[in-house]
Design a protein around this motif. Structure first.
Motif, PDB file in Angstrom:
ATOM      1  N   SER A  37      20.445 -38.019  11.333  1.00 16.10           N
ATOM      2  CA  SER A  37      19.639 -36.803  11.211  1.00 16.10           C
ATOM      3  C   SER A  37      19.078 -36.675   9.800  1.00 16.10           C
ATOM      4  O   SER A  37      17.966 -36.198   9.607  1.00 16.10           O
ATOM      5  CB  SER A  37      20.435 -35.570  11.671  1.00 16.10           C
ATOM      6  OG  SER A  37      20.989 -34.909  10.589  1.00 16.10           O
ATOM      7  N   ASP A  38      19.826 -37.175   8.790  1.00 19.79           N
ATOM      8  CA  ASP A  38      19.295 -37.199   7.427  1.00 19.79           C
ATOM      9  C   ASP A  38      18.078 -38.120   7.340  1.00 19.79           C
ATOM     10  O   ASP A  38      17.076 -37.791   6.695  1.00 19.79           O
ATOM     11  CB  ASP A  38      20.368 -37.680   6.436  1.00 19.79           C
ATOM     12  CG  ASP A  38      21.393 -36.592   6.161  1.00 19.79           C
ATOM     13  OD1 ASP A  38      21.150 -35.435   6.581  1.00 19.79           O
ATOM     14  OD2 ASP A  38      22.428 -36.899   5.552  1.00 19.79           O
ATOM     15  N   VAL A  39      18.189 -39.272   8.003  1.00 22.93           N
ATOM     16  CA  VAL A  39      17.077 -40.235   7.993  1.00 22.93           C
ATOM     17  C   VAL A  39      15.841 -39.604   8.631  1.00 22.93           C
ATOM     18  O   VAL A  39      14.723 -39.727   8.137  1.00 22.93           O
ATOM     19  CB  VAL A  39      17.470 -41.539   8.739  1.00 22.93           C
ATOM     20  CG1 VAL A  39      16.247 -42.407   9.017  1.00 22.93           C
ATOM     21  CG2 VAL A  39      18.492 -42.319   7.925  1.00 22.93           C
ATOM     22  N   ARG A  40      16.069 -38.885   9.721  1.00 19.87           N
ATOM     23  CA  ARG A  40      14.953 -38.232  10.398  1.00 19.87           C
ATOM     24  C   ARG A  40      14.272 -37.211   9.477  1.00 19.87           C
ATOM     25  O   ARG A  40      13.041 -37.177   9.367  1.00 19.87           O
ATOM     26  CB  ARG A  40      15.489 -37.537  11.657  1.00 19.87           C
ATOM     27  CG  ARG A  40      14.394 -36.990  12.533  1.00 19.87           C
ATOM     28  CD  ARG A  40      14.946 -35.930  13.488  1.00 19.87           C
ATOM     29  NE  ARG A  40      13.845 -35.175  14.039  1.00 19.87           N
ATOM     30  CZ  ARG A  40      13.442 -35.295  15.295  1.00 19.87           C
ATOM     31  NH1 ARG A  40      14.057 -36.112  16.107  1.00 19.87           N
ATOM     32  NH2 ARG A  40      12.416 -34.590  15.719  1.00 19.87           N
ATOM     33  N   LYS A  41      15.090 -36.416   8.806  1.00 19.86           N
ATOM     34  CA  LYS A  41      14.537 -35.414   7.880  1.00 19.86           C
ATOM     35  C   LYS A  41      13.723 -36.091   6.782  1.00 19.86           C
ATOM     36  O   LYS A  41      12.644 -35.658   6.413  1.00 19.86           O
ATOM     37  CB  LYS A  41      15.666 -34.596   7.257  1.00 19.86           C
ATOM     38  CG  LYS A  41      16.123 -33.441   8.126  1.00 19.86           C
ATOM     39  CD  LYS A  41      17.230 -32.660   7.437  1.00 19.86           C
ATOM     40  CE  LYS A  41      18.186 -32.107   8.471  1.00 19.86           C
ATOM     41  NZ  LYS A  41      19.552 -32.010   7.965  1.00 19.86           N
ATOM     42  N   LEU A  42      14.279 -37.216   6.267  1.00 19.04           N
ATOM     43  CA  LEU A  42      13.581 -37.971   5.231  1.00 19.04           C
ATOM     44  C   LEU A  42      12.239 -38.485   5.743  1.00 19.04           C
ATOM     45  O   LEU A  42      11.218 -38.389   5.065  1.00 19.04           O
ATOM     46  CB  LEU A  42      14.443 -39.167   4.810  1.00 19.04           C
ATOM     47  CG  LEU A  42      15.286 -38.992   3.558  1.00 19.04           C
ATOM     48  CD1 LEU A  42      16.148 -40.227   3.354  1.00 19.04           C
ATOM     49  CD2 LEU A  42      14.372 -38.790   2.343  1.00 19.04           C
ATOM     50  N   ALA A  43      12.264 -39.013   6.976  1.00 13.95           N
ATOM     51  CA  ALA A  43      11.039 -39.551   7.571  1.00 13.95           C
ATOM     52  C   ALA A  43       9.993 -38.449   7.714  1.00 13.95           C
ATOM     53  O   ALA A  43       8.804 -38.658   7.445  1.00 13.95           O
ATOM     54  CB  ALA A  43      11.351 -40.171   8.928  1.00 13.95           C
ATOM     55  N   GLU A  44      10.450 -37.262   8.118  1.00 12.08           N
ATOM     56  CA  GLU A  44       9.534 -36.132   8.258  1.00 12.08           C
ATOM     57  C   GLU A  44       8.928 -35.757   6.904  1.00 12.08           C
ATOM     58  O   GLU A  44       7.739 -35.496   6.793  1.00 12.08           O
ATOM     59  CB  GLU A  44      10.258 -34.932   8.870  1.00 12.08           C
ATOM     60  CG  GLU A  44      10.416 -35.048  10.372  1.00 12.08           C
ATOM     61  CD  GLU A  44      11.371 -34.000  10.949  1.00 12.08           C
ATOM     62  OE1 GLU A  44      11.614 -34.069  12.159  1.00 12.08           O
ATOM     63  OE2 GLU A  44      11.860 -33.147  10.175  1.00 12.08           O
ATOM     64  N   THR A  85      29.552 -39.316   4.215  1.00 14.85           N
ATOM     65  CA  THR A  85      28.517 -40.281   4.632  1.00 14.85           C
ATOM     66  C   THR A  85      29.024 -41.232   5.719  1.00 14.85           C
ATOM     67  O   THR A  85      28.245 -41.988   6.283  1.00 14.85           O
ATOM     68  CB  THR A  85      28.051 -41.124   3.430  1.00 14.85           C
ATOM     69  OG1 THR A  85      29.210 -41.716   2.839  1.00 14.85           O
ATOM     70  CG2 THR A  85      27.331 -40.278   2.401  1.00 14.85           C
ATOM     71  N   TYR A  86      30.334 -41.198   6.009  1.00 11.82           N
ATOM     72  CA  TYR A  86      30.852 -42.049   7.085  1.00 11.82           C
ATOM     73  C   TYR A  86      30.279 -41.629   8.433  1.00 11.82           C
ATOM     74  O   TYR A  86      30.267 -42.390   9.380  1.00 11.82           O
ATOM     75  CB  TYR A  86      32.378 -41.964   7.180  1.00 11.82           C
ATOM     76  CG  TYR A  86      33.134 -42.626   6.054  1.00 11.82           C
ATOM     77  CD1 TYR A  86      32.471 -43.112   4.929  1.00 11.82           C
ATOM     78  CD2 TYR A  86      34.512 -42.771   6.112  1.00 11.82           C
ATOM     79  CE1 TYR A  86      33.176 -43.717   3.897  1.00 11.82           C
ATOM     80  CE2 TYR A  86      35.225 -43.378   5.089  1.00 11.82           C
ATOM     81  CZ  TYR A  86      34.547 -43.838   3.981  1.00 11.82           C
ATOM     82  OH  TYR A  86      35.252 -44.425   2.975  1.00 11.82           O
TER      83      TYR A  86
END
Lengths: 141, 453
Positions: free
Chosen positions: B420-427, B412-413
């Motif tokens: 990119s994880d945040v983007r996937k979550l947002a999608e 997670t560092y």
């Protein structure tokens, strides 16, 4: 563990990169210095052989408890006279390449000196495969 | 004392946790954790690259202070040749030496004289039949440590001859004690240094004991010399007794090429400065290249010792002043064959222990485990973004992969991966928002209708 490194023909700038990467990996594994040095020389000379003579090739590293194996295979012209090629100073490199200080005819002899076992398979017009083995039993530090 | 002494330290209050230093470090010895830089002791070679690059001046080198002079009844200064290039040509060598005496040193002997001895010893070394080529100069302490850490296969190439500093310290101590008829322990020798790695070399020598008792940085003594040299007019006799003894060649050791001046044409030499360039050359030597080169003169600092992190003047400017000063000196130091023999017989000229490898790269003491870890590192490196941005606090994606495998970091560092994880979550959230469960759809439609009306 097994890893492959593609080698491009005529790429004098990148020649040596496979050797550097393999060296780094062997240092991380904790292979004794003397062995790393010999592997490094053998891989570099193999890389140069591919760069100078062949169209394309690949170097594969595998490490196990039995030792280190390096396979250098290329799609090149093949070696016409293996006995001659093993002689120090014999070279089929072009005049241009030699003017750059390469192709001194020491590649295969240096490889032979560096590894514990060497097997060469070569077919004219098809390519050459070198199989190099390095023992891990010695206690070089 | 801990296993490793280091001169290079971090001032935590100044560090803002930027990642400039981790990217510059040649041995990947720095990580940013908890918003501050951390130096990994076993990896640091005290080269001072981080001191040079830190915009907050949070990295510094510890040296000894002038206070330490009081511990000794007699005090000798041995200034590095680089000191003589610091004064814009406004102070002569005699004035610099005399000012040091005025500041409280009983005697001053230039390290350039030790360099003259080392030049002679190097020439003699190449007459041996068993020299492993290319032979690598041993004068730069950061470089010797770089080889210990990153190129242990090249340790046998290092010339086992002491540095000019060590020879000078021995000479100064012995000459003074004999002249005054006193014990060596009453005499303290202080090296005036451009270099943090020299501090480490004295506190923790790689292959010998040391005759140096303390180290004072050029940057500390510079101000004292500038402020006090004008008082020399009250001490005319000091000027008479402050003649330098080293040759022009000895003085030139401070600059690139200086170590090779003494060689005749049949010794081929390559000179490299700056750690990045040196690493590339050493990689080549490891591959069996450069066998036709006799001598590799390697200096970790750009500009040679004149570019040391503890100097004041710009190294390229200082070089001009140093050269001007050297031009007025004789070409040889006039060291007699007996004098050289004396140093050689004393044992002070050669390393008296082997240089040991520092296995920092090894991932595990057990080869089988190390093999597994190497594979994990390879796979992880492939899966990381490969931007080498350093935002995770490790210098490269590969270094982060190594840190993760060694349990020193977490996936997670990686902020790029986090983005990119945040983007996937947002999608996913958008998708959820657009597709209501069938039981809800009708109610929502009615509510919308009401709103429209």
């Amino acid at each position: 563990m097994k890893m492959s490194f593609p080698i491009a023909s005529d790429d004098f700038v990148q020649a040596g990169e496979a050797s550097s990467k393999i060296k780094r990996i062997l240092k991380q594994i904790g292979i004794p210095s003397g062995i790393i040095r010999r592997v490094s020389i053998a891989v570099y000379e193999s890389e140069m052989n591919i760069v100078i003579h062949a169209s394309d090739g690949e170097i594969t590293l595998s490490v196990s408890a039995d030792g280190i194996d390096i396979i250098s295979s290329d799609q090149g012209p093949g070696i016409a006279d293996l006995e001659l090629a093993m002689q120090e100073g014999y070279s089929t490199a072009s005049e241009e390449v030699r003017r750059q200080g390469f192709g001194a005819g020491m590649g295969l002899p240096n490889i032979k000196k560096s590894c514990d076992q060497l097997n060469i398979e070569s077919e004219l017009g098809k390519g050459t495969t070198l199989t190099m083995h390095f023992n891990l039993t010695e206690s070089e530090v | 004392m801990s296993e490793y002494f280091h001169s290079v330290r971090l001032d935590k209050s100044k560090c803002i946790g930027c990642t400039n230093c981790i990217k510059r470090c040649p041995t990947e010895a720095i990580r940013v954790r908890d918003g501050k830089a951390h130096i990994l002791e076993e990896r640091c070679i005290d080269c001072g690259e981080c001191i040079r690059v830190c915009p907050e001046h949070a990295k510094y080198a510890i040296t000894d202070t002038f206070e330490m002079l009081r511990k000794f009844k007699y005090r000798l200064a041995i200034p590095a040749p680089s000191l003589f290039g610091q004064f814009a040509g406004k102070l002569s060598d005699i004035e610099i030496i005399a000012t040091l005496k005025m500041l409280g040193f009983d005697e001053v002997l230039e390290v350039a004289l030790g360099a003259d001895y080392v030049s002679m010893a190097y020439r003699k070394y190449f007459q041996r039949q068993d020299v492993l080529r290319p032979a690598i100069s041993s004068a730069c302490p950061a470089l010797v440590r770089l080889i210990q850490v990153r190129f242990p296969t090249l340790i046998p190439h290092i010339i086992p001859i002491e540095s000019p500093m060590e020879i000078t310290a021995y000479l100064a101590k012995k000459e003074f004690a004999e002249k005054q008829n006193i014990a060596l322990t009453e005499v303290g020798v202080f090296f005036i240094s451009p270099c943090p790695a020299k501090v480490t070399a004295v506190r923790q020598p790689v292959a010998s004991s040391t005759y140096v008792d303390g180290i004072i940085s050029i940057s500390e003594i510079y101000g004292l010399i500038i402020r006090n040299h004008s008082k020399l007019r009250h001490f005319p006799e000091l000027l008479k007794t402050s003649r330098p003894r080293a040759s022009s060649g000895g003085l030139r050791w401070a600059r690139p090429g200086g170590e090779s001046i003494g060689f005749s044409n049949n010794i081929s030499h390559v000179q490299v400065q700056g750690i990045d360039h040196i690493i590339k050359v050493l990689e080549q030597v490891e591959m069996g290249k450069l066998r036709n080169v006799d001598f590799l003169e390697l200096q970790a600092c750009p500009g040679g010792c004149l570019g040391g992190p503890l100097t004041v003047e710009n190294p390229f400017v200082a070089r001009v002043y140093l050269n001007q000063m050297a031009n007025d000196r004789t070409e040889t130091a006039g060291i007699t064959a007996e004098e050289f023999q004396g140093i050689e017989d004393s044992g002070a000229l050669y390393f008296n222990a082997d240089i040991k490898a520092r296995q920092i790269m090894r991932l595990d003491e057990d080869i089988a485990k190390a093999l597994e870890k190497v594979e994990k590192v390879e796979n992880l490196t492939q899966s990381l973004p490969g931007l080498d941005c350093g935002a995770c606090g490790s210098p490269t994606c590969r270094a982060l992969a190594e840190d993760i495998v060694q349990g020193l970091a977490n996936r997670t560092y990686c902020t790029i991966e986090l983005r990119s994880d945040v983007r996937k979550l947002a999608e996913r959230m958008l998708e959820f928002a657009q597709h209501l469960p069938p039981t809800m759809e009708k109610k929502t439609q009615e509510a919308k209708k009401d709103e429209d009306e």
